[in-house]
Design an enzyme around this catalytic site. Structure first.
Site, PDB file in Angstrom:
ATOM      1  CG  ASP A 273      -2.755 -97.353 -36.936  1.00 12.94           C
ATOM      2  OD1 ASP A 273      -2.773 -96.846 -35.797  1.00 12.94           O
ATOM      3  OD2 ASP A 273      -3.769 -97.397 -37.658  1.00 12.94           O
TER       4      ASP A 273
HETATM    5  C1  BGC Z   1      -5.848 -95.819 -35.437  1.00 15.41           C
HETATM    6  C2  BGC Z   1      -5.033 -94.598 -35.788  1.00 15.41           C
HETATM    7  C3  BGC Z   1      -4.701 -93.825 -34.545  1.00 15.41           C
HETATM    8  C4  BGC Z   1      -3.995 -94.733 -33.559  1.00 15.41           C
HETATM    9  C5  BGC Z   1      -3.571 -94.045 -32.273  1.00 15.41           C
HETATM   10  C6  BGC Z   1      -5.241 -96.609 -34.312  1.00 15.41           C
HETATM   11  O1  BGC Z   1      -6.101 -97.593 -33.874  1.00 15.41           O
HETATM   12  O2  BGC Z   1      -5.983 -96.630 -36.584  1.00 15.41           O
HETATM   13  O3  BGC Z   1      -5.736 -93.812 -36.712  1.00 15.41           O
HETATM   14  O4  BGC Z   1      -3.918 -92.710 -34.873  1.00 15.41           O
HETATM   15  O5  BGC Z   1      -4.865 -95.787 -33.243  1.00 15.41           O
HETATM   16  O6  BGC Z   1      -4.634 -93.784 -31.426  1.00 15.41           O
END
Ligand code: BGC
Length: 730
Positions: A273
């Site tokens: 993530d």
């Molecule tokens: C979120 C993810 C997301 C990623 C990219 C993160 O803060 O938890 O779900 O895919 O950002 O934007």
């Protein structure tokens, strides 16, 4: 499923043989796409760069994937630089958070789960993939398959609710929908089940918080939707921000390698993530950036998003021998295999067709699907005196801050929706009413504050109407990432509006907007009718009008329990049995709160339609289920009402004695039926031992012989069970 055929394997091996360590590490880097219009405010700013710097990184072979930019023409330019100007010419993966629609926005996933129609989610995911790949994307960071048992957590909106069985069905359907039948097709979008794992179990429902979880709960509740997604062909998985019993998910070898790769045989890549490797330092699990890199990589995280940690530290770790080069090669092989599997190594310009991007020929079909998906997601909680459906001849007052609002239609995580096509409640209702119909529209208050004279004009409108449609609920930004709440109630200004409107005595139909289950209070809870409308997406107004005027009989069922009160959280229907369960006869010294019993106001699975549905007794074909056998369970379901309706028939079981305390009930099947007035049908489910398995006291996942209850019922609390015995193997 092997993800690269032999010829491409040879190509990958030859690439690997020619790559420097830096180029290998480059393939593992995921960075914000600053070349194409970027969706702002989605993530905290870390490692900020600009278009020129990103293109320079691509040229230097330092980028495996760019994310959250769109546009086919500029996408071609990115690929041209990668293919023609980088030394090895490896194309870049183009990813984005496309969670529930691209230009056409479908209901939030939680809302769509209320349809209890995974095949619907498959179709909306397919339409999403068609639009996303037309806009120059290969990969979506979806579906979120986190099980959310605590409604304070704002990211429940992105998943399928509190139940694992339902969650598995939707996880698999969404993966199939995004990816389609042929990964190499120009409109196939790679899916990413996320966030691996137990992200929905954060303590207190506070996003990013720690997770302390029993092994059995981890394995029986939170892991299965990932397994379902992987079995459906997902080739990428995203790690979670949280720790799991002290070990961060993004550096969790037992999960990323032990479960995902070794036990499940997952062939694809694991992406972190956003800055999750960097956060290992803040967690206090790694000493510094280098240590964080080593821990995350060795645990099984292949790609690092945005922190830049891998780029900076992996080469040194390989050189020192702390990271074996063979492991680096494995990670790169996985990334290249995914690129190969989607045909990117053969056609770097795949899904980058500017003509397709401006082609709107699919739009009408996608909007029709969005309308159908939206109305199928609506849940009718109550309908006293059959106030719904509303006659088109009635004098209607549409009151509330969502009445003409267009900024709270799409729901969280909609980055690229075509706002110009969104249908407000007012527009949808007007379109369904004859010219000159009596529809009075009043805001009454703002989302979070009173309006001068707002209540007075709302009360006047209510007085002059036969029925009030009260459009209240949570602002859109109350759900989604980092949106945890302590009290899951309506903003005070809206509650005050509801009280004033209800006091007029005009019947009230609540059109609730929400990204989670709410604790309804006062006049909202006591309204004559309540429609849960979540965030329904582009076609909100039309979908609500379809249900309000009876064009469509609501068929959604709650995928999350609506509690009496916020303080009950975490509340979920399939909780373990206590030693002092409440009974109607006895409430003293029982598991309950001072103010409320241990029940929901509206339970998981609940929902009404415009028919009148009656269930006959649940019957089992035999008193016993042989260890290797199957057992049929049946009930007759009848529509004795005057209108056709769709009913979600639900199968629940309860294991009466287990080596670990068992849930009071667990969903094991469901079926949506359409019943004409006067029609009745026998519904048959087949049970076998596999559906009764759980992680027992010995840590093994297996069914245990003994007595079970089984229900075919309209909700998680309704009906009387039949009983059967699971016989031990002979
Ligand atoms: C979120 C993810 C997301 C990623 C990219 C993160 O803060 O938890 O779900 O895919 O950002 O934007």
């Amino acid at each position: 499923m092997p993800i690269a055929h032999p010829a491409t394997d040879a190509r990958i091996e030859s690439l690997l043989a020619r790559m420097t360590v830096e180029e290998k590490v480059g393939q593992l880097g995921v960075f914000a796409d600053m070349v194409r219009p970027f969706a702002p405010d989605v993530n905290p700013e870390v490692n900020v760069s600009n278009a020129a710097q990103v293109l320079e990184q691509v040229r230097a072979g330092q980028v495996g994937c760019l994310f959250n930019g769109v546009g086919a023409a500029q996408g071609r330019e990115i690929q041209r630089v990668a293919v023609e100007e980088s030394r090895l010419g490896i194309p870049v993966l183009l990813a984005a958070d496309v969670i529930h629609g691209m230009r056409t926005v479908f209901p939030i996933p939680l809302g769509e789960a209320a349809s209890f129609e995974p095949q619907l989610a498959e179709r909306t995911a397919r339409a999403t993939a068609v639009e996303a790949t037309a806009a120059g994307l290969h990969w979506t960071y979806a579906p979120a398959v986190d099980i959310a048992r605590d409604q304070r957590w704002g990211r429940g909106a992105e998943g399928a609710g509190e139940d694992t069985f339902l969650g598995c069905a939707f996880a698999a359907a969404r993966v199939r929908g995004f990816q389609g039948e042929d990964l190499r097709a120009a409109d196939s979008l790679l899916a990413t089940p996320k966030h691996f794992v137990a992200y929905g179990a954060v303590a207190g429902g506070m996003d990013y918080n720690y997770v302390e979880i029993a092994e059995g709960t981890l394995h029986d509740v939170h892991l299965p939707p990932f397994k379902a997604a992987v079995d459906a062909g997902a080739l990428t998985v995203m790690t979670a921000f949280n720790d799991i019993n002290g070990v961060p998910a993004s550096a969790n070898h037992a999960m990323l390698t032990g479960v995902l790769r070794d036990a499940w045989g997952f062939p694809g890549l694991v992406v972190s993530d956003y800055t999750a490797d960097m956060e290992l330092v803040a967690h206090g699990y790694a000493e510094d950036a280098r240590d964080a890199t080593r821990r995350a990589f060795l645990a099984g995280m292949d790609m690092s998003m945005q922190s830049g940690f891998y780029a900076e530290h992996l080469p040194g770790l390989v050189e020192s021998g702390e990271v074996p080069v063979a492991l680096l090669d494995e990670a790169v092989r996985r990334v290249l295999s995914v690129k190969s599997a989607i045909g990117l190594l053969d056609d770097p310009y795949r899904s980058l067709d500017p003509a397709r991007e401006v082609d709107t020929s699919q739009r009408a079909a996608h909007e029709a699907l969005a309308r159908d998906a939206a109305r199928r997601s609506i849940v009718l909680l109550k309908n006293e005196g059959d106030v719904l459906p509303v006659s088109r001849q009635a004098r209607i007052a549409l009151i509330g801050p969502f009445a003409r609002d267009v900024d709270n239609i799409e729901g969280c995580w909609t980055l690229f929706g075509d706002k110009s096509r969104y249908v407000t409640l007012e527009a949808g209702l007007r379109a369904a009413l004859p010219e000159g119909a009596a529809l009075d529209v009043v805001d009454g208050c703002a989302l979070e504050a009173p309006l001068d004279g707002g209540i007075e004009s709302a009360v006047a409108a209510a007085r002059g109407a036969d029925v009030v449609l009260l459009a209240v609920g949570e602002p859109q930004r109350y759900s989604g990432e980092a949106q945890s709440r302590t009290r899951i109630v309506l903003p005070a200004a809206q509650q005050a509006l509801a009280e004033a409107v209800a006091a007029t005595g005009t019947p009230v139909v609540v059109l609730l907007r929400n990204g989670r289950a709410l604790a309804l209070e006062g006049a909202v809870r006591d309204a004559q009718a309540i429609l849960v409308t979540w965030f329904l997406g582009s076609q909100t107004g039309h979908a609500v009008a379809d249900v309000v005027f009876g064009e469509y009989s609501p068929s959604g069922r709650l995928p999350v329990s609506f509690p009496h009160d916020s303080g009950q959280q975490p509340f979920f229907y399939n909780h373990p049995r206590t030693g002092r369960p409440e009974t109607p006869e006895m409430t003293e010294f029982k598991a309950r709160w001072r103010e409320y019993p241990n029940t929901a106001l509206y339970p998981f699975g609940h929902g009404l339609g415009y028919g009148r549905i009656e269930y006959g007794a649940t019957r089992v074909d035999a008193p016993a289920l042989e260890w290797d056998g199957s057992l049929q369970v049946r009930a007759t379901v009848a529509n004795t009402g005057a209108r056709a309706a769709e009913e979600v028939v639900q199968l629940y079981v309860h294991d009466r004695v287990g080596s670990r305390v068992r849930p009071v009930r667990e969903l094991k099947g469901f079926r949506k039926l359409r019943l004409q007035p006067g029609e009745s049908r026998e519904v048959v489910f087949t049970l076998s031992r596999a559906q009764l398995a759980f992680t027992g006291a010995d840590g093994r996942f297996a069914a245990e012989p003994g007595a079970f209850d089984v229900w075919i019922a309209p909700s998680s609390v309704a009906g009387e069970p039949a009983r059967f015995e699971l016989l031990a193997s002979r």
